[in-house]
Design a protein around this motif. Structure first.
Motif, PDB file in Angstrom:
ATOM      1  N   GLY B   8      49.217  37.699  48.398  1.00  0.00           N
ATOM      2  CA  GLY B   8      48.762  38.456  47.239  1.00  0.00           C
ATOM      3  C   GLY B   8      47.779  39.567  47.565  1.00  0.00           C
ATOM      4  O   GLY B   8      47.443  40.366  46.688  1.00  0.00           O
ATOM      5  N   SER B   9      47.331  39.637  48.803  1.00  0.00           N
ATOM      6  CA  SER B   9      46.411  40.717  49.174  1.00  0.00           C
ATOM      7  C   SER B   9      47.153  41.948  49.692  1.00  0.00           C
ATOM      8  O   SER B   9      46.528  42.970  49.966  1.00  0.00           O
ATOM      9  CB  SER B   9      45.436  40.219  50.253  1.00  0.00           C
ATOM     10  OG  SER B   9      44.784  39.050  49.815  1.00  0.00           O
ATOM     11  N   GLY B  10      48.466  41.857  49.820  1.00  0.00           N
ATOM     12  CA  GLY B  10      49.245  42.984  50.339  1.00  0.00           C
ATOM     13  C   GLY B  10      49.497  44.049  49.290  1.00  0.00           C
ATOM     14  O   GLY B  10      49.116  43.909  48.121  1.00  0.00           O
ATOM     15  N   ASN B  11      50.159  45.102  49.707  1.00  0.00           N
ATOM     16  CA  ASN B  11      50.384  46.243  48.798  1.00  0.00           C
ATOM     17  C   ASN B  11      51.145  45.835  47.545  1.00  0.00           C
ATOM     18  O   ASN B  11      50.784  46.234  46.441  1.00  0.00           O
ATOM     19  CB  ASN B  11      51.177  47.334  49.528  1.00  0.00           C
ATOM     20  CG  ASN B  11      50.323  48.078  50.523  1.00  0.00           C
ATOM     21  OD1 ASN B  11      49.100  48.144  50.378  1.00  0.00           O
ATOM     22  ND2 ASN B  11      50.955  48.624  51.548  1.00  0.00           N
ATOM     23  N   ALA B  12      52.220  45.078  47.709  1.00  0.00           N
ATOM     24  CA  ALA B  12      53.004  44.669  46.544  1.00  0.00           C
ATOM     25  C   ALA B  12      52.315  43.511  45.822  1.00  0.00           C
ATOM     26  O   ALA B  12      52.202  43.505  44.598  1.00  0.00           O
ATOM     27  CB  ALA B  12      54.415  44.249  46.976  1.00  0.00           C
ATOM     28  N   GLY B  13      51.841  42.536  46.614  1.00  0.00           N
ATOM     29  CA  GLY B  13      51.278  41.332  46.026  1.00  0.00           C
ATOM     30  C   GLY B  13      50.129  41.603  45.073  1.00  0.00           C
ATOM     31  O   GLY B  13      50.052  41.015  43.987  1.00  0.00           O
ATOM     32  N   ARG B  14      49.240  42.510  45.443  1.00  0.00           N
ATOM     33  CA  ARG B  14      48.067  42.755  44.602  1.00  0.00           C
ATOM     34  C   ARG B  14      48.471  43.304  43.235  1.00  0.00           C
ATOM     35  O   ARG B  14      47.846  42.959  42.224  1.00  0.00           O
ATOM     36  CB  ARG B  14      47.083  43.692  45.300  1.00  0.00           C
ATOM     37  CG  ARG B  14      47.613  45.111  45.547  1.00  0.00           C
ATOM     38  CD  ARG B  14      46.565  45.975  46.250  1.00  0.00           C
ATOM     39  NE  ARG B  14      46.194  45.415  47.544  1.00  0.00           N
ATOM     40  CZ  ARG B  14      44.927  45.154  47.905  1.00  0.00           C
ATOM     41  NH1 ARG B  14      43.938  45.420  47.092  1.00  0.00           N
ATOM     42  NH2 ARG B  14      44.676  44.653  49.092  1.00  0.00           N
ATOM     43  N   MET B  15      49.505  44.126  43.196  1.00  0.00           N
ATOM     44  CA  MET B  15      49.939  44.670  41.898  1.00  0.00           C
ATOM     45  C   MET B  15      50.620  43.592  41.059  1.00  0.00           C
ATOM     46  O   MET B  15      50.478  43.542  39.842  1.00  0.00           O
ATOM     47  CB  MET B  15      50.863  45.863  42.128  1.00  0.00           C
ATOM     48  CG  MET B  15      50.130  47.068  42.710  1.00  0.00           C
ATOM     49  SD  MET B  15      51.171  48.563  42.807  1.00  0.00           S
ATOM     50  CE  MET B  15      52.084  48.244  44.324  1.00  0.00           C
ATOM     51  N   VAL B  16      51.370  42.728  41.732  1.00  0.00           N
ATOM     52  CA  VAL B  16      52.067  41.654  41.012  1.00  0.00           C
ATOM     53  C   VAL B  16      51.059  40.652  40.455  1.00  0.00           C
ATOM     54  O   VAL B  16      51.147  40.222  39.298  1.00  0.00           O
ATOM     55  CB  VAL B  16      53.087  40.961  41.933  1.00  0.00           C
ATOM     56  CG1 VAL B  16      53.692  39.738  41.246  1.00  0.00           C
ATOM     57  CG2 VAL B  16      54.178  41.946  42.338  1.00  0.00           C
ATOM     58  N   ILE B  17      50.083  40.286  41.271  1.00  0.00           N
ATOM     59  CA  ILE B  17      49.086  39.319  40.804  1.00  0.00           C
ATOM     60  C   ILE B  17      48.320  39.869  39.600  1.00  0.00           C
ATOM     61  O   ILE B  17      48.039  39.139  38.643  1.00  0.00           O
ATOM     62  CB  ILE B  17      48.119  38.948  41.953  1.00  0.00           C
ATOM     63  CG1 ILE B  17      48.816  37.970  42.893  1.00  0.00           C
ATOM     64  CG2 ILE B  17      46.831  38.342  41.398  1.00  0.00           C
ATOM     65  CD1 ILE B  17      47.918  37.384  43.964  1.00  0.00           C
ATOM     66  N   ALA B  18      48.012  41.152  39.620  1.00  0.00           N
ATOM     67  CA  ALA B  18      47.284  41.739  38.482  1.00  0.00           C
ATOM     68  C   ALA B  18      48.084  41.561  37.196  1.00  0.00           C
ATOM     69  O   ALA B  18      47.522  41.224  36.142  1.00  0.00           O
ATOM     70  CB  ALA B  18      47.004  43.218  38.753  1.00  0.00           C
ATOM     71  N   VAL B  19      49.397  41.763  37.272  1.00  0.00           N
ATOM     72  CA  VAL B  19      50.234  41.592  36.075  1.00  0.00           C
ATOM     73  C   VAL B  19      50.284  40.124  35.658  1.00  0.00           C
ATOM     74  O   VAL B  19      50.125  39.785  34.479  1.00  0.00           O
ATOM     75  CB  VAL B  19      51.661  42.125  36.332  1.00  0.00           C
ATOM     76  CG1 VAL B  19      52.579  41.798  35.156  1.00  0.00           C
ATOM     77  CG2 VAL B  19      51.624  43.634  36.584  1.00  0.00           C
ATOM     78  N   LEU B  20      50.477  39.238  36.634  1.00  0.00           N
ATOM     79  CA  LEU B  20      50.591  37.812  36.298  1.00  0.00           C
ATOM     80  C   LEU B  20      49.306  37.292  35.670  1.00  0.00           C
ATOM     81  O   LEU B  20      49.342  36.536  34.687  1.00  0.00           O
ATOM     82  CB  LEU B  20      50.935  36.996  37.547  1.00  0.00           C
ATOM     83  CG  LEU B  20      52.268  37.314  38.236  1.00  0.00           C
ATOM     84  CD1 LEU B  20      52.491  36.356  39.405  1.00  0.00           C
ATOM     85  CD2 LEU B  20      53.443  37.250  37.257  1.00  0.00           C
ATOM     86  N   ALA B  21      48.169  37.696  36.240  1.00  0.00           N
ATOM     87  CA  ALA B  21      46.892  37.242  35.680  1.00  0.00           C
ATOM     88  C   ALA B  21      46.725  37.772  34.264  1.00  0.00           C
ATOM     89  O   ALA B  21      46.276  37.059  33.360  1.00  0.00           O
ATOM     90  CB  ALA B  21      45.740  37.694  36.578  1.00  0.00           C
ATOM     91  N   ALA B  22      47.118  39.023  34.052  1.00  0.00           N
ATOM     92  CA  ALA B  22      47.000  39.614  32.718  1.00  0.00           C
ATOM     93  C   ALA B  22      47.928  38.931  31.720  1.00  0.00           C
ATOM     94  O   ALA B  22      47.648  38.900  30.513  1.00  0.00           O
ATOM     95  CB  ALA B  22      47.299  41.115  32.786  1.00  0.00           C
TER      96      ALA B  22
END
Lengths: 299, 296
Positions: B8-22
């Motif tokens: 989740g700290s990678g380029n794609a992961g960080r954007m995906v986690i932001a959406v999932l958390a939201a």
């Protein structure tokens, strides 16, 4: 040919190495334990260490080769048998790691060091019946090389992955890489113990579709692969001509595979792990049918 | 849902986690480096170490859960941790991390009886992306039935991952979705798009396709909530290409002679996402046209 052989100290490898050496090939055995066969040098090595594989690919095959003064030479061919040989010897992740990473390392090192012929040991377990949970039917019989393989166990999966790796490296390099889906390997001394009980209990061999491959006949198949050039990526079943049990296919299919469709008519005892491709493409002729060593109780 | 997210700290992961958390998911990030996002606990770990992954799946999702009793099960694993392209590390290491790391995560998911697993695959699996020289695809558009012909070790590692995922699904009966993602972009990446408009050649390897990282997050959310899908492979891309050039003009120029399995219209992407839209009800929310002018 100068052949680097991985896993030559194992159950199958020792017989194949002996066959190749008898055919005049110069074999270097790379294994974690020595084979100790006269004329075959042992190099102790670990296939999961890529550095060791790169180094071994460009190596003397014995002290006598130092006398030439030509330096270490790249091998003409690599035969890769080293693996954890079945399920439940090691934790599943370790089986996967050793077999998948080891094969990747061997193939990459061989291709990048200029080896033009690579033969790898795949397995009939890729058909997904052998080590599956519960009783699984094959989708079709006989098992032939164009089957949609989908094993669920770590060993069969590792062998499927190795075929994918081999195909990718073949495509990028153009060298010949042949994968042998090897059936249950029978060593010469095993006939008298393994086969007699099958006359009354053939179900013991349902998971391997009743097939077998004599270890010496497997040596012949590897030798034929070494001599056959220009086929690119190929998958070959490695099995003897007949099933390992005396019951005819009509009985076996009715009892053990009543719901499995047939893709073509079968011979009376024809191996359900089909060896048609190695016979037609490589010219394989079996020398060691089990009936030479064990009385067929139906005759 | 409680989601165990690797990479989740990678380029794609960080954007995906932001959406999932939201969207209200409880996410734990398992990565070699921390993400540092509020509300998302970081657990530092290595996917190629089976012991670490097994232990992490049996742990609390953050210290604030310690008072709530024993660790709860995770509902889902999203596995993004990988070497994200070739030529970052030697191929043998990249293959080890991607092929073995994915098998380790899948095995751990099975043991922990996780019912939903989402695996990051890649459109590079079709072979063009990292091929030596110029590779022609078997057919266009690239859909999930197109033959896989990777000749590089990265695309190979993703093909291997899909085999592992299929085997794990057969063993467990879980829902397992492999997402063949096109180039993943952050909003700041669109600024350089106009350079490609005049010189699209470098985008050929990526099939002129892309996916906005926020939309990828939405895809992952839809995959998390989809029930009873079994084993699925889904292309993930924006419906349109990354260029203001009609798709038929692109195919004439860059894919001359490649058979087309159906008529490609307007600016339609060469990475077919009909299955994604039909199965998960996905539609694009973000695209390059929101950020740069087609005539720039």
């Amino acid at each position: 040919m100068r052949v680097l052989f991985t896993g030559g100290s194992g159950k199958a490898g020792r017989h194949v190495v002996a066959y190749l050496a008898a055919k005049g090939h110069r074999v270097l055995n790379v294994d974690r334990v020595p084979l100790g066969l006269a004329g075959v040098h042992d190099l102790i090595g670990d296939i999961t260490d890529a550095g060791q594989m790169y180094s071994a690919m460009h190596s003397h095959a014995g002290f006598d080769e130092m006398e030439t003064g030509l330096g270490a030479q790249t091998f003409d061919a690599v035969v890769h048998f080293a693996a954890i040989p079945r399920l439940l010897l090691a934790p599943d992740t370790e089986t996967y790691r050793v077999n998948v990473m080891g094969t990747y390392n061997v193939i990459e090192a061989a291709v990048k060091m200029g080896v033009k012929k690579i033969i790898i040991a795949s397995s009939e377990t890729t058909y997904g019946v052998c080590f599956s949970d519960g009783v699984v039917d094959p989708k079709v019989l006989p098992l032939e090389e164009d089957y949609d393989i989908d094993p669920m166990d770590s060993y069969g999966l590792s062998k499927q992955v190795n075929e994918i790796t081999a195909r990718s490296f073949q495509r990028r390099s153009g060298v010949d890489i042949y994968a042998l889906r090897i059936g249950n390997v029978i060593e010469p001394h095993e006939y008298e113990t393994v086969f007699p009980p099958l006359a009354t209990n053939p179900g013991l061999r349902r998971r391997i579709a009743f097939s077998y491959i004599d270890a010496r006949d497997l040596g012949q198949i590897v030798d034929l692969c070494l001599g056959k050039n220009g086929l690119g990526f190929q998958v070959f079943n490695a099995a003897n001509d007949t099933n390992s049990v005396p019951q005819p296919n009509t009985e076996l299919l009715a009892e053990f595979f009543p719901n499995v469709p047939l893709s073509r008519p079968l011979g009376r005892h024809e191996s359900l792990l089909s060896n048609r491709k190695i016979r037609e493409v490589l010219g394989f002729r079996e020398d060691h049918n089990w009936r030479r060593y064990v009385a067929d109780p139906t005759r | 849902m409680r989601v165990f997210f690797t990479g989740g700290s990678g380029n794609a992961g960080r954007m995906v986690i932001a959406v999932l958390a939201a969207m209200g998911h409880r996410v734990v990030n398992f990565d070699l480096r921390p993400l540092g996002m509020a509300g998302v606990p970081d657990l530092i770990g290595d996917v190629t170490d089976a012991g670490q992954v097994a232990a992490a799946l049996g742990a609390h999702a953050g210290v604030e859960e310690l008072s709530a009793g024993p660790p709860q099960d995770f509902d889902a694993i999203v596995h993004f941790a990988a070497m994200p392209r070739p030529l970052l590390v030697p191929d043998v290491e990249m293959f080890r991390v991607n092929a073995f790391g994915t098998e380790v995560v899948l095995r751990a998911a099975e043991r922990a009886r996780v019912g939903k697993v989402i695996v990051a695959s890649s459109e590079s699996i079709y072979g063009m992306c990292y091929a030596d020289g110029t590779m022609q695809p078997e057919q266009l558009p690239l859909d999930e039935t197109t033959a896989l012909t990777p000749t590089d070790s990265y695309g190979l590692s993703k093909e291997v991952n899909e085999a592992s995922a299929r085997a794990m699904q057969r063993r467990s009966g879980a829902d397992v979705l492999c997402l063949r993602m096109a180039l993943v972009l952050a909003p700041a990446d669109y600024a350089r798009f106009p350079e490609d408009f005049a010189n699209p050649g470098p985008r050929r390897r990526g099939s002129f396709a892309y996916i906005d990282g926020r939309d990828l997050g939405h895809v992952v959310h839809l995959a998390l909530v989809a029930q009873g899908v079994g084993f699925q492979i889904l292309n993930v891309a924006h419906a349109e290409s990354c260029l203001p050039i009609p798709t038929q003009d692109l195919t004439r120029r860059f894919f001359d002679g490649v058979p087309q399995t159906r008529a490609l219209v307007a600016h339609e992407s060469l990475v077919c996402t009909q299955k994604l839209r039909r199965m998960l009800g996905y539609s694009d929310r973000h695209g390059w046209r929101d950020h740069v002018s087609p005539t720039a």
